[in-house]
Design a protein around this motif. Structure first.
Motif, mmCIF file in Angstrom:
data_model
loop_
_atom_site.group_PDB
_atom_site.id
_atom_site.type_symbol
_atom_site.label_atom_id
_atom_site.label_comp_id
_atom_site.label_asym_id
_atom_site.label_seq_id
_atom_site.Cartn_x
_atom_site.Cartn_y
_atom_site.Cartn_z
ATOM 1 N N THR A 249 -11.543 14.481 3.580
ATOM 2 C CA THR A 249 -11.089 15.073 2.318
ATOM 3 C C THR A 249 -11.062 14.030 1.212
ATOM 4 N N SER A 250 -10.491 12.871 1.494
ATOM 5 C CA SER A 250 -10.370 11.804 0.494
ATOM 6 C C SER A 250 -11.732 11.249 0.110
ATOM 7 N N TYR A 251 -12.602 11.120 1.089
ATOM 8 C CA TYR A 251 -13.964 10.636 0.842
ATOM 9 C C TYR A 251 -14.702 11.548 -0.146
ATOM 10 N N VAL A 252 -14.662 12.851 0.090
ATOM 11 C CA VAL A 252 -15.333 13.805 -0.800
ATOM 12 C C VAL A 252 -14.720 13.740 -2.200
ATOM 13 N N PHE A 253 -13.400 13.733 -2.261
ATOM 14 C CA PHE A 253 -12.717 13.681 -3.563
ATOM 15 C C PHE A 253 -13.063 12.398 -4.305
ATOM 16 N N ASN A 254 -13.029 11.272 -3.618
ATOM 17 C CA ASN A 254 -13.261 9.975 -4.243
ATOM 18 C C ASN A 254 -14.641 9.884 -4.879
ATOM 19 N N TRP A 255 -15.698 10.235 -4.135
ATOM 20 C CA TRP A 255 -17.034 10.055 -4.722
ATOM 21 C C TRP A 255 -17.339 11.098 -5.789
ATOM 22 N N TRP B 277 -10.300 -1.384 -9.962
ATOM 23 C CA TRP B 277 -11.580 -0.683 -9.976
ATOM 24 C C TRP B 277 -11.327 0.815 -9.913
ATOM 25 N N ALA B 278 -12.394 1.590 -9.938
ATOM 26 C CA ALA B 278 -12.322 3.010 -9.618
ATOM 27 C C ALA B 278 -12.830 3.153 -8.190
ATOM 28 N N GLY B 279 -11.931 3.224 -7.256
ATOM 29 C CA GLY B 279 -12.274 3.278 -5.844
ATOM 30 C C GLY B 279 -11.017 3.397 -5.017
ATOM 31 N N LEU C 14 -13.752 2.934 15.768
ATOM 32 C CA LEU C 14 -13.809 2.827 14.306
ATOM 33 C C LEU C 14 -15.165 3.249 13.756
ATOM 34 N N THR C 15 -16.220 2.962 14.498
ATOM 35 C CA THR C 15 -17.552 3.346 14.029
ATOM 36 C C THR C 15 -17.673 4.856 13.924
ATOM 37 N N MET C 16 -17.161 5.568 14.913
ATOM 38 C CA MET C 16 -17.288 7.024 14.943
ATOM 39 C C MET C 16 -16.305 7.718 14.007
ATOM 40 N N THR C 17 -15.077 7.193 13.927
ATOM 41 C CA THR C 17 -14.029 7.913 13.191
ATOM 42 C C THR C 17 -13.849 7.436 11.757
ATOM 43 N N LEU C 18 -14.133 6.169 11.496
ATOM 44 C CA LEU C 18 -13.842 5.612 10.171
ATOM 45 C C LEU C 18 -15.087 5.290 9.367
ATOM 46 N N GLU C 19 -16.089 4.695 10.005
ATOM 47 C CA GLU C 19 -17.202 4.147 9.240
ATOM 48 C C GLU C 19 -18.195 5.200 8.760
ATOM 49 N N ARG C 20 -17.932 6.473 9.092
ATOM 50 C CA ARG C 20 -18.679 7.556 8.431
ATOM 51 C C ARG C 20 -18.254 7.677 6.974
ATOM 52 N N PHE C 21 -16.992 7.304 6.701
ATOM 53 C CA PHE C 21 -16.410 7.532 5.380
ATOM 54 C C PHE C 21 -16.077 6.248 4.629
ATOM 55 N N LEU D 254 -13.246 3.492 0.856
ATOM 56 C CA LEU D 254 -14.008 4.721 0.983
ATOM 57 C C LEU D 254 -15.385 4.542 0.345
ATOM 58 N N LYS D 255 -16.407 5.018 1.011
ATOM 59 C CA LYS D 255 -17.757 4.941 0.468
ATOM 60 C C LYS D 255 -17.874 5.797 -0.780
ATOM 61 N N ILE D 256 -18.746 5.367 -1.672
ATOM 62 C CA ILE D 256 -18.918 6.078 -2.936
ATOM 63 C C ILE D 256 -20.209 6.897 -2.966
ATOM 64 N N VAL D 257 -21.066 6.674 -1.976
ATOM 65 C CA VAL D 257 -22.292 7.466 -1.839
ATOM 66 C C VAL D 257 -22.528 7.748 -0.361
ATOM 67 N N GLU D 258 -23.370 8.741 -0.090
ATOM 68 C CA GLU D 258 -23.790 9.033 1.268
ATOM 69 C C GLU D 258 -25.103 8.310 1.531
ATOM 70 N N GLY D 259 -25.124 7.458 2.545
ATOM 71 C CA GLY D 259 -26.346 6.733 2.861
ATOM 72 C C GLY D 259 -26.575 5.566 1.918
ATOM 73 N N GLY D 260 -27.857 5.166 1.812
ATOM 74 C CA GLY D 260 -28.213 4.037 0.962
ATOM 75 C C GLY D 260 -28.851 4.479 -0.342
ATOM 76 N N LEU D 261 -29.115 3.495 -1.218
ATOM 77 C CA LEU D 261 -29.698 3.763 -2.530
ATOM 78 C C LEU D 261 -30.954 2.917 -2.722
ATOM 79 N N ASN D 262 -31.965 3.512 -3.366
ATOM 80 C CA ASN D 262 -33.044 2.679 -3.886
ATOM 81 C C ASN D 262 -32.686 2.275 -5.313
ATOM 82 N N SER D 263 -33.538 1.472 -5.928
ATOM 83 C CA SER D 263 -33.192 0.926 -7.246
ATOM 84 C C SER D 263 -33.074 2.010 -8.309
#
Length: 247
Positions: A88-94, A149-151, A169-176, A195-204
């Motif tokens: 819930t927090s992850y979705v709200f944050n990003w 910051w905003a995060g 932690l990899t399964m329960t936390l590091e998804r978010f 909390l991550k701000i994007v899903e996956g990685g970014l190109n330039s």
């Protein structure tokens, strides 16, 4: 009993209120309510009277919004509830920080109590109690208020709980979330999970687009970003975004 708390406050909210008329404020607040609801529903929607709306039929997280503050909390201290709050927090944050209104937040494990009562008289007088309090929410507030910051930072006591529960932690936390040197006021940093701000990685190209989104988000609604503290928060947020560049 301790439960899990996610505390958020909006950056530049006073400027937003003071520099815009009430009709405009209502419009922006509707976007904020929409994002709160989508976070609570994990982005699941259903048909509503005026189109698609958040489907809150399976809601397990509690939430209160007052002025510039949003608080989510669990109703127990199970690992499953923590994962629910993390998502819930992850979705709200990003959604907030990329598209709607910049927020900073903290996830904490502590005490919280909610009082809820509402009564309206025949003369349209209203008595409404919708109050949250407890040491846990104070601790979460104090942590969030010192972020530069905003995060969103996840407090060590949440991580300690997960380790005590032998959670993966990899399964329960590091998804978010991921470990990062999180900026705090007075130039301090702490190596914590954010909390991550994007899903996956970014190109330039994607990075530049989202960088522009964040910058616009800081500036929108007549907010002043010329103050050194506002510029520093923006710079720190973009610096975190850059850690998601993969190509």
């Amino acid at each position: 009993m301790k439960t899990f708390i996610a505390y958020f406050d909006y950056l530049g909210f006073k400027d937003f209120i003071m520099k815009n008329d009430l009709d405009y404020q209502k419009q922006v607040m509707r976007f904020i309510y929409r994002d709160i609801e989508l976070a609570l529903s994990k982005r699941k929607t259903k048909d509503g009277k005026y189109g698609r709306i958040a489907d809150l039929s399976n809601l397990k997280i509690s939430c209160v919004n007052f002025s510039d503050t949003v608080v989510f909390w669990t109703n127990d201290n199970s690992l499953a509830s923590l994962v629910d709050l993390l998502e819930t927090s992850y979705v709200f944050n990003w959604r907030q920080n990329l598209f709607t209104f910049p927020v900073r937040g903290a996830l904490f494990y502590g005490e919280i109590f909610h009082s809820d009562f509402r009564e309206r008289s025949a003369f349209e007088g209203l008595y409404n109690v919708n109050s949250v309090y407890g040491k846990g929410i104070v601790d979460a507030y104090l942590k969030a208020e010192t972020l530069d910051w905003a995060g969103t930072a996840i407090d060590k006591n949440v991580i300690d709980f997960m380790k005590d529960e032998r959670a993966d932690l990899t399964m329960t936390l590091e998804r978010f979330a991921k470990e990062y040197s999180i900026p705090y006021k007075e130039g301090r940093t702490l190596q914590e999970y954010a909390l991550k701000i994007v899903e996956g990685g970014l190109n330039s190209v994607a990075f530049e687009n989202l960088k522009n989104n964040i910058t616009r988000n800081f500036q929108e609604h007549n907010k002043d970003i010329n103050h050194p503290s506002a510029l520093r928060k923006l710079e720190n947020t973009i610096k975190y975004l850059s850690t998601f560049i993969t190509s």
